[in-house]
Write a protein that holds these residues in place. Structure first.
Motif, PDB file in Angstrom:
ATOM      1  N   PRO A   1       0.798  -1.234   0.000  1.00 20.79           N
ATOM      2  CA  PRO A   1       0.000   0.000   0.000  1.00 20.79           C
ATOM      3  C   PRO A   1       0.828   1.281   0.000  1.00 20.79           C
ATOM      4  O   PRO A   1       0.348   2.322  -0.480  1.00 20.79           O
ATOM      5  CB  PRO A   1      -0.822  -0.132   1.289  1.00 20.79           C
ATOM      6  CG  PRO A   1      -0.945  -1.601   1.511  1.00 20.79           C
ATOM      7  CD  PRO A   1       0.374  -2.166   1.055  1.00 20.79           C
ATOM      8  N   ARG A   2       2.055   1.238   0.501  1.00 19.48           N
ATOM      9  CA  ARG A   2       2.870   2.451   0.559  1.00 19.48           C
ATOM     10  C   ARG A   2       3.220   2.992  -0.831  1.00 19.48           C
ATOM     11  O   ARG A   2       3.679   4.125  -0.957  1.00 19.48           O
ATOM     12  CB  ARG A   2       4.152   2.169   1.349  1.00 19.48           C
ATOM     13  CG  ARG A   2       3.912   1.902   2.832  1.00 19.48           C
ATOM     14  CD  ARG A   2       5.149   1.312   3.491  1.00 19.48           C
ATOM     15  NE  ARG A   2       6.261   2.265   3.502  1.00 19.48           N
ATOM     16  CZ  ARG A   2       6.582   3.027   4.535  1.00 19.48           C
ATOM     17  NH1 ARG A   2       5.866   2.970   5.653  1.00 19.48           N
ATOM     18  NH2 ARG A   2       7.614   3.839   4.482  1.00 19.48           N
TER      19      ARG A   2
ATOM     20  N   THR B   1       2.697  19.135  -4.713  1.00 19.32           N
ATOM     21  CA  THR B   1       3.609  18.246  -4.002  1.00 19.32           C
ATOM     22  C   THR B   1       2.993  17.859  -2.662  1.00 19.32           C
ATOM     23  O   THR B   1       2.444  18.711  -1.941  1.00 19.32           O
ATOM     24  CB  THR B   1       4.968  18.935  -3.767  1.00 19.32           C
ATOM     25  OG1 THR B   1       5.525  19.298  -5.036  1.00 19.32           O
ATOM     26  CG2 THR B   1       5.941  18.005  -3.048  1.00 19.32           C
ATOM     27  N   ARG B   2       3.099  16.590  -2.312  1.00 18.78           N
ATOM     28  CA  ARG B   2       2.626  16.088  -1.028  1.00 18.78           C
ATOM     29  C   ARG B   2       3.692  15.164  -0.434  1.00 18.78           C
ATOM     30  O   ARG B   2       4.629  14.736  -1.131  1.00 18.78           O
ATOM     31  CB  ARG B   2       1.303  15.320  -1.207  1.00 18.78           C
ATOM     32  CG  ARG B   2       0.119  16.216  -1.525  1.00 18.78           C
ATOM     33  CD  ARG B   2      -0.247  17.073  -0.332  1.00 18.78           C
ATOM     34  NE  ARG B   2      -1.425  17.892  -0.565  1.00 18.78           N
ATOM     35  CZ  ARG B   2      -1.386  19.151  -0.969  1.00 18.78           C
ATOM     36  NH1 ARG B   2      -0.212  19.708  -1.247  1.00 18.78           N
ATOM     37  NH2 ARG B   2      -2.487  19.838  -1.129  1.00 18.78           N
ATOM     38  N   LEU B   3       3.522  14.841   0.847  1.00 15.89           N
ATOM     39  CA  LEU B   3       4.434  13.930   1.534  1.00 15.89           C
ATOM     40  C   LEU B   3       3.704  12.645   1.878  1.00 15.89           C
ATOM     41  O   LEU B   3       2.525  12.657   2.251  1.00 15.89           O
ATOM     42  CB  LEU B   3       4.965  14.562   2.818  1.00 15.89           C
ATOM     43  CG  LEU B   3       5.930  15.737   2.678  1.00 15.89           C
ATOM     44  CD1 LEU B   3       6.254  16.308   4.061  1.00 15.89           C
ATOM     45  CD2 LEU B   3       7.213  15.302   1.990  1.00 15.89           C
ATOM     46  N   ALA B   4       4.390  11.521   1.750  1.00 11.42           N
ATOM     47  CA  ALA B   4       3.875  10.220   2.191  1.00 11.42           C
ATOM     48  C   ALA B   4       5.025   9.474   2.849  1.00 11.42           C
ATOM     49  O   ALA B   4       6.082   9.290   2.219  1.00 11.42           O
ATOM     50  CB  ALA B   4       3.314   9.430   1.020  1.00 11.42           C
ATOM     51  N   HIS B   5       4.821   9.096   4.097  1.00 12.61           N
ATOM     52  CA  HIS B   5       5.846   8.361   4.832  1.00 12.61           C
ATOM     53  C   HIS B   5       7.167   9.130   4.825  1.00 12.61           C
ATOM     54  O   HIS B   5       8.248   8.558   4.697  1.00 12.61           O
ATOM     55  CB  HIS B   5       6.021   6.954   4.252  1.00 12.61           C
ATOM     56  CG  HIS B   5       4.736   6.210   4.118  1.00 12.61           C
ATOM     57  ND1 HIS B   5       4.030   5.748   5.197  1.00 12.61           N
ATOM     58  CD2 HIS B   5       3.995   5.885   3.010  1.00 12.61           C
ATOM     59  CE1 HIS B   5       2.918   5.155   4.778  1.00 12.61           C
ATOM     60  NE2 HIS B   5       2.880   5.231   3.463  1.00 12.61           N
TER      61      HIS B   5
ATOM     62  N   ASP C   1      -2.215   5.308   0.582  1.00 12.32           N
ATOM     63  CA  ASP C   1      -1.998   3.888   0.887  1.00 12.32           C
ATOM     64  C   ASP C   1      -3.129   3.012   0.366  1.00 12.32           C
ATOM     65  O   ASP C   1      -3.438   1.963   0.930  1.00 12.32           O
ATOM     66  CB  ASP C   1      -1.830   3.670   2.401  1.00 12.32           C
ATOM     67  CG  ASP C   1      -0.539   4.265   2.939  1.00 12.32           C
ATOM     68  OD1 ASP C   1       0.313   4.647   2.116  1.00 12.32           O
ATOM     69  OD2 ASP C   1      -0.386   4.355   4.169  1.00 12.32           O
ATOM     70  N   ARG C   2      -3.719   3.449  -0.728  1.00 17.84           N
ATOM     71  CA  ARG C   2      -4.899   2.759  -1.266  1.00 17.84           C
ATOM     72  C   ARG C   2      -4.478   1.833  -2.401  1.00 17.84           C
ATOM     73  O   ARG C   2      -4.485   2.187  -3.574  1.00 17.84           O
ATOM     74  CB  ARG C   2      -5.921   3.782  -1.752  1.00 17.84           C
ATOM     75  CG  ARG C   2      -7.173   3.151  -2.346  1.00 17.84           C
ATOM     76  CD  ARG C   2      -8.225   4.202  -2.557  1.00 17.84           C
ATOM     77  NE  ARG C   2      -9.294   3.709  -3.414  1.00 17.84           N
ATOM     78  CZ  ARG C   2     -10.441   4.336  -3.590  1.00 17.84           C
ATOM     79  NH1 ARG C   2     -10.680   5.469  -2.967  1.00 17.84           N
ATOM     80  NH2 ARG C   2     -11.364   3.849  -4.393  1.00 17.84           N
ATOM     81  N   ALA C   3      -4.118   0.628  -2.070  1.00 21.15           N
ATOM     82  CA  ALA C   3      -3.724  -0.369  -3.065  1.00 21.15           C
ATOM     83  C   ALA C   3      -4.915  -1.259  -3.404  1.00 21.15           C
ATOM     84  O   ALA C   3      -5.643  -1.698  -2.507  1.00 21.15           O
ATOM     85  CB  ALA C   3      -2.584  -1.225  -2.531  1.00 21.15           C
TER      86      ALA C   3
END
Length: 405
Positions: free
Chosen positions: A210-211, A281-285, A216-218
């Motif tokens: 999901p990451r 731009t966004r941040l993930a983990h 995280d939508r796999a």
């Protein structure tokens, strides 16, 4: 759209029938793409078309398909569609006994295939063994001419299709003893397309988590189309004909094998091109990634309909040097779920609003199955490409409202 490729794909299936010594009939599954240029390519190649509505039937005929080269499928057909199909001498795949009874009152005779419910299937389509027995025994041969059987199987395996076709050969002999022509068995579609190499597909399946996806939508792993297909298209037809000497059994019985490929006839026949309207731009983990908004919606890349994801990476054009940039792709509607690509795709550089994003090999089921003018947005036009006589460039026109301009 590149209709010359459609013709080449038709010819590849025809070569398999010829090499096996089997009489074959190819019906393009029209629902896979609405473009009129595909129907005209089929007419040019002498290929039939599989339709499921009155409008599809009219569009096929407008594109040059003869009535006898039409297969009419779908459940609970309207009387209007049955009348049109009978008038044009199309082959009608009848789904149930009620439809068969209504067909007998149309003023035929109608050319009919009986659609079979596959063994151990919970499909809503097709007839049970008992219903097939009734259809064979009770059909009036003056108003209905039973030409054989049809079926559709889920998945992309060769052996189950061959096995069910083999079992229907004896059913055809039974029908002949009852006075029916019984000339044809249609095994439907489901001829796979090989989108990516096996190593790329296996690497993806081993590592996916999901990451990799926005929010995280796999998708569920079982919802993915099998983007690597080891025996795609014509090779799958060859495997079907080789199974248990099916080709020999068909020849000795004088039975034609019909197929109804959609996606497989559209392999490499079209791509979807989007302009980029915005970038954020966004941040993930803890890591940055981009979200692009393109001038289209997820309805124009239809895998989302199946709660899945179109996995072949898009191409960012023009090609320029840069740093790999994880990028998701959103549509231009106000819906949170309007995402063309939830996956953070490793684009080779940062995108700009001057760029194009090109999704490859989308002609089969992807580019127009669910298109909608939601928000009043225009439907994407289709550009039809043809090689020039010298093969050095392309000529083009627009395929608009089903007809080129």
């Amino acid at each position: 759209m590149y209709p010359d490729r459609v013709v080449a794909n038709i010819r590849a299936f025809e070569r398999i029938f010829t090499s096996a010594g089997v009489t074959g009939a190819i019906f393009y599954g029209k629902k896979a793409n609405k473009a009129a240029c595909v129907v005209r390519a089929c007419a040019e190649a002498g290929c039939g078309v599989d339709v499921s509505s009155a409008d599809e039937l009219k569009a096929a005929k407008a594109g040059g398909i003869r009535g006898r080269d039409l297969m009419v499928t779908g459940p609970a057909k309207s009387d209007v569609l049955l009348q049109m199909a009978t008038r044009d001498d199309a082959l009608i795949a009848v789904d149930d006994l009620d439809e068969l009874a209504r067909s007998s009152t149309i003023g035929g005779p109608s050319r009919v295939l009986l659609r079979v419910l596959p063994p151990r299937s919970n499909s809503r389509f097709g007839m049970t063994e008992d219903e097939l027995d009734l259809a064979l025994r009770l059909t009036d041969t003056d108003s209905i001419r039973l030409h054989g059987f049809s079926f559709h199987l889920a998945g992309y395996e060769a052996n189950p299709r061959a096995d069910l076709a083999l079992s229907l050969i004896e059913r055809c002999h039974e029908g002949r003893r009852l006075g029916h022509p019984m000339t044809t068995i249609s095994i439907g579609g489901g001829f796979g397309v090989d989108y990516v190499p096996s190593r790329a597909w296996e690497t993806f399946l081993r590592g996916v988590n999901p990451r990799w996806f926005h929010g995280d939508r796999a998708p569920h792993p079982e919802s993915y189309y099998p983007y690597h297909c080891p025996i795609p298209g014509p090779a799958m037809l060859a495997a079907i004909l080789e199974r248990s000497n099916l080709a020999d059994r068909l020849r000795r019985s004088g039975i034609k094998l019909a197929i109804e490929p959609g996606r497989a006839l559209l392999d490499q026949a079209g791509s979807s091109v989007f302009g980029i309207q915005g970038i954020k731009t966004r941040l993930a983990h803890g890591l940055p990634y981009h979200i692009l908004t393109v001038n289209g919606t997820s309805l124009s890349l239809s895998e989302q309909w199946f709660d899945s994801e179109y996995l072949p990476d898009p191409v960012l054009w023009p090609q320029r040097p840069g740093n790999t940039t994880p990028t998701c792709v959103g549509g231009s509607s106000c819906l949170e779920d309007d995402m063309l690509s939830w996956r953070r795709i490793p684009l080779p550089r940062s995108a700009t609003t001057e760029d194009l994003l090109i999704y490859p090999n989308t002609a089969g089921y992807q580019m127009d199955s669910n298109e909608s003018s939601f928000h009043g947005l225009p439907l994407p036009p289709k550009v039809v490409l043809r090689s020039s006589p010298d093969g050095r460039q392309f000529d083009w026109n627009l395929d608009t409202d089903g007809f080129p301009i």
